[in-house]
Design a protein around this motif. Structure first.
Motif, PDB file in Angstrom:
ATOM      1  N   ALA A  61       0.864  -1.179   0.000  1.00  0.00           N
ATOM      2  CA  ALA A  61       0.000   0.000   0.000  1.00  0.00           C
ATOM      3  C   ALA A  61       0.902   1.231   0.000  1.00  0.00           C
ATOM      4  O   ALA A  61       1.785   1.357   0.844  1.00  0.00           O
ATOM      5  N   ILE A  62       0.701   2.113  -0.973  1.00  0.00           N
ATOM      6  CA  ILE A  62       1.517   3.325  -1.066  1.00  0.00           C
ATOM      7  C   ILE A  62       0.608   4.538  -1.238  1.00  0.00           C
ATOM      8  O   ILE A  62      -0.531   4.417  -1.690  1.00  0.00           O
ATOM      9  N   THR A  63       1.120   5.692  -0.877  1.00  0.00           N
ATOM     10  CA  THR A  63       0.469   6.952  -1.202  1.00  0.00           C
ATOM     11  C   THR A  63       1.131   7.455  -2.476  1.00  0.00           C
ATOM     12  O   THR A  63       2.354   7.662  -2.495  1.00  0.00           O
ATOM     13  N   PRO A  64       0.383   7.624  -3.540  1.00  0.00           N
ATOM     14  CA  PRO A  64       0.991   8.046  -4.803  1.00  0.00           C
ATOM     15  C   PRO A  64       1.641   9.430  -4.701  1.00  0.00           C
ATOM     16  O   PRO A  64       1.131  10.317  -4.014  1.00  0.00           O
ATOM     17  N   ASN A  65       2.768   9.588  -5.378  1.00  0.00           N
ATOM     18  CA  ASN A  65       3.425  10.889  -5.484  1.00  0.00           C
ATOM     19  C   ASN A  65       2.716  11.672  -6.581  1.00  0.00           C
ATOM     20  O   ASN A  65       2.531  11.159  -7.686  1.00  0.00           O
ATOM     21  N   ARG A  66       2.331  12.909  -6.268  1.00  0.00           N
ATOM     22  CA  ARG A  66       1.668  13.766  -7.250  1.00  0.00           C
ATOM     23  C   ARG A  66       2.212  15.183  -7.138  1.00  0.00           C
ATOM     24  O   ARG A  66       2.420  15.699  -6.040  1.00  0.00           O
ATOM     25  N   LYS A  67       2.412  15.817  -8.283  1.00  0.00           N
ATOM     26  CA  LYS A  67       3.004  17.151  -8.333  1.00  0.00           C
ATOM     27  C   LYS A  67       2.164  18.188  -7.584  1.00  0.00           C
ATOM     28  O   LYS A  67       2.691  19.117  -6.987  1.00  0.00           O
ATOM     29  N   ASP A  68       0.837  18.031  -7.605  1.00  0.00           N
ATOM     30  CA  ASP A  68      -0.039  19.020  -6.980  1.00  0.00           C
ATOM     31  C   ASP A  68      -0.323  18.726  -5.504  1.00  0.00           C
ATOM     32  O   ASP A  68      -1.129  19.409  -4.881  1.00  0.00           O
ATOM     33  N   LYS A  69       0.349  17.737  -4.940  1.00  0.00           N
ATOM     34  CA  LYS A  69       0.157  17.380  -3.530  1.00  0.00           C
ATOM     35  C   LYS A  69       1.410  17.718  -2.722  1.00  0.00           C
ATOM     36  O   LYS A  69       2.481  17.972  -3.281  1.00  0.00           O
ATOM     37  N   LEU A  70       1.278  17.687  -1.428  1.00  0.00           N
ATOM     38  CA  LEU A  70       2.410  17.882  -0.534  1.00  0.00           C
ATOM     39  C   LEU A  70       3.413  16.759  -0.750  1.00  0.00           C
ATOM     40  O   LEU A  70       3.030  15.588  -0.867  1.00  0.00           O
ATOM     41  N   SER A  71       4.689  17.115  -0.831  1.00  0.00           N
ATOM     42  CA  SER A  71       5.723  16.092  -1.050  1.00  0.00           C
ATOM     43  C   SER A  71       5.827  15.167   0.152  1.00  0.00           C
ATOM     44  O   SER A  71       5.595  15.574   1.287  1.00  0.00           O
ATOM     45  N   ALA A  72       6.208  13.924  -0.132  1.00  0.00           N
ATOM     46  CA  ALA A  72       6.426  12.939   0.935  1.00  0.00           C
ATOM     47  C   ALA A  72       7.628  13.361   1.777  1.00  0.00           C
ATOM     48  O   ALA A  72       8.431  14.197   1.372  1.00  0.00           O
ATOM     49  N   GLY A  73       7.772  12.759   2.929  1.00  0.00           N
ATOM     50  CA  GLY A  73       8.820  13.125   3.874  1.00  0.00           C
ATOM     51  C   GLY A  73      10.164  12.500   3.577  1.00  0.00           C
ATOM     52  O   GLY A  73      10.773  11.895   4.454  1.00  0.00           O
ATOM     53  N   TRP A  74      10.634  12.616   2.346  1.00  0.00           N
ATOM     54  CA  TRP A  74      11.953  12.143   1.931  1.00  0.00           C
ATOM     55  C   TRP A  74      12.368  12.952   0.717  1.00  0.00           C
ATOM     56  O   TRP A  74      11.559  13.662   0.118  1.00  0.00           O
ATOM     57  N   GLU A  75      13.614  12.855   0.350  1.00  0.00           N
ATOM     58  CA  GLU A  75      14.119  13.519  -0.845  1.00  0.00           C
ATOM     59  C   GLU A  75      15.256  12.703  -1.427  1.00  0.00           C
ATOM     60  O   GLU A  75      15.835  11.867  -0.741  1.00  0.00           O
ATOM     61  N   ILE A  76      15.549  12.961  -2.691  1.00  0.00           N
ATOM     62  CA  ILE A  76      16.797  12.452  -3.248  1.00  0.00           C
ATOM     63  C   ILE A  76      17.713  13.652  -3.393  1.00  0.00           C
ATOM     64  O   ILE A  76      17.249  14.783  -3.556  1.00  0.00           O
ATOM     65  N   CYS A  77      18.994  13.428  -3.315  1.00  0.00           N
ATOM     66  CA  CYS A  77      19.970  14.505  -3.466  1.00  0.00           C
ATOM     67  C   CYS A  77      20.905  14.166  -4.611  1.00  0.00           C
ATOM     68  O   CYS A  77      21.514  13.097  -4.619  1.00  0.00           O
ATOM     69  N   LEU A  78      21.003  15.072  -5.551  1.00  0.00           N
ATOM     70  CA  LEU A  78      21.929  14.938  -6.673  1.00  0.00           C
ATOM     71  C   LEU A  78      23.063  15.926  -6.433  1.00  0.00           C
ATOM     72  O   LEU A  78      22.823  17.120  -6.235  1.00  0.00           O
TER      73      LEU A  78
END
Length: 129
Positions: A61-78
């Protein structure tokens, strides 16, 4: 044990791969024939994307990532040497600007954008000691 890869579940794997190629210059490493899984070349640890249907196939079960929603509590770093240039390039190629490059007290330049899925992406310089 070692860190192998990160999987981000996305609505459309092929669109996400094309976005990361264009906005961040990351080359694709592999796309499965099902188009439900792809890997980006990022060095020793791969950044990978899986279709949301793949989570369902694994009974996750996942919460879909969507551009118009609040970002999930993680990030990637480049990490790159010229954060200002990389940030401008990403925004010019569809990334949503959140925080322009800023010098941090720990001797690092840091900026933030959202990708086409609404995921947080930090673009930063190496920490200079």
């Amino acid at each position: 044990m070692k860190f192998g890869y990160t999987i981000i579940y996305v609505e459309n794997v092929l669109e996400t791969v094309a976005f990361y190629e264009k906005a961040f210059g990351l080359p694709r490493r592999f796309i499965h024939e099902s188009n439900l899984y792809a890997e980006m070349e990022t060095g020793d640890t791969a950044l990978t994307f899986a279709g949301e249907e793949a989570a369902e196939l694994s009974n996750l079960a996942i919460t879909p990532n969507r551009k118009d929603k609040l970002s999930a509590g993680w990030e990637i770093c480049l990490v790159c040497e010229d954060v200002h240039k990389a940030y401008a390039h990403a925004v010019e190629n569809g990334a949503l600007p959140l925080s322009p490059p800023e010098e941090k007290p720990w001797n690092q330049t840091v900026s933030y954008v959202k990708d086409l899925n609404g995921c947080l992406v930090e673009i930063a310089s190496p920490v200079r000691k």
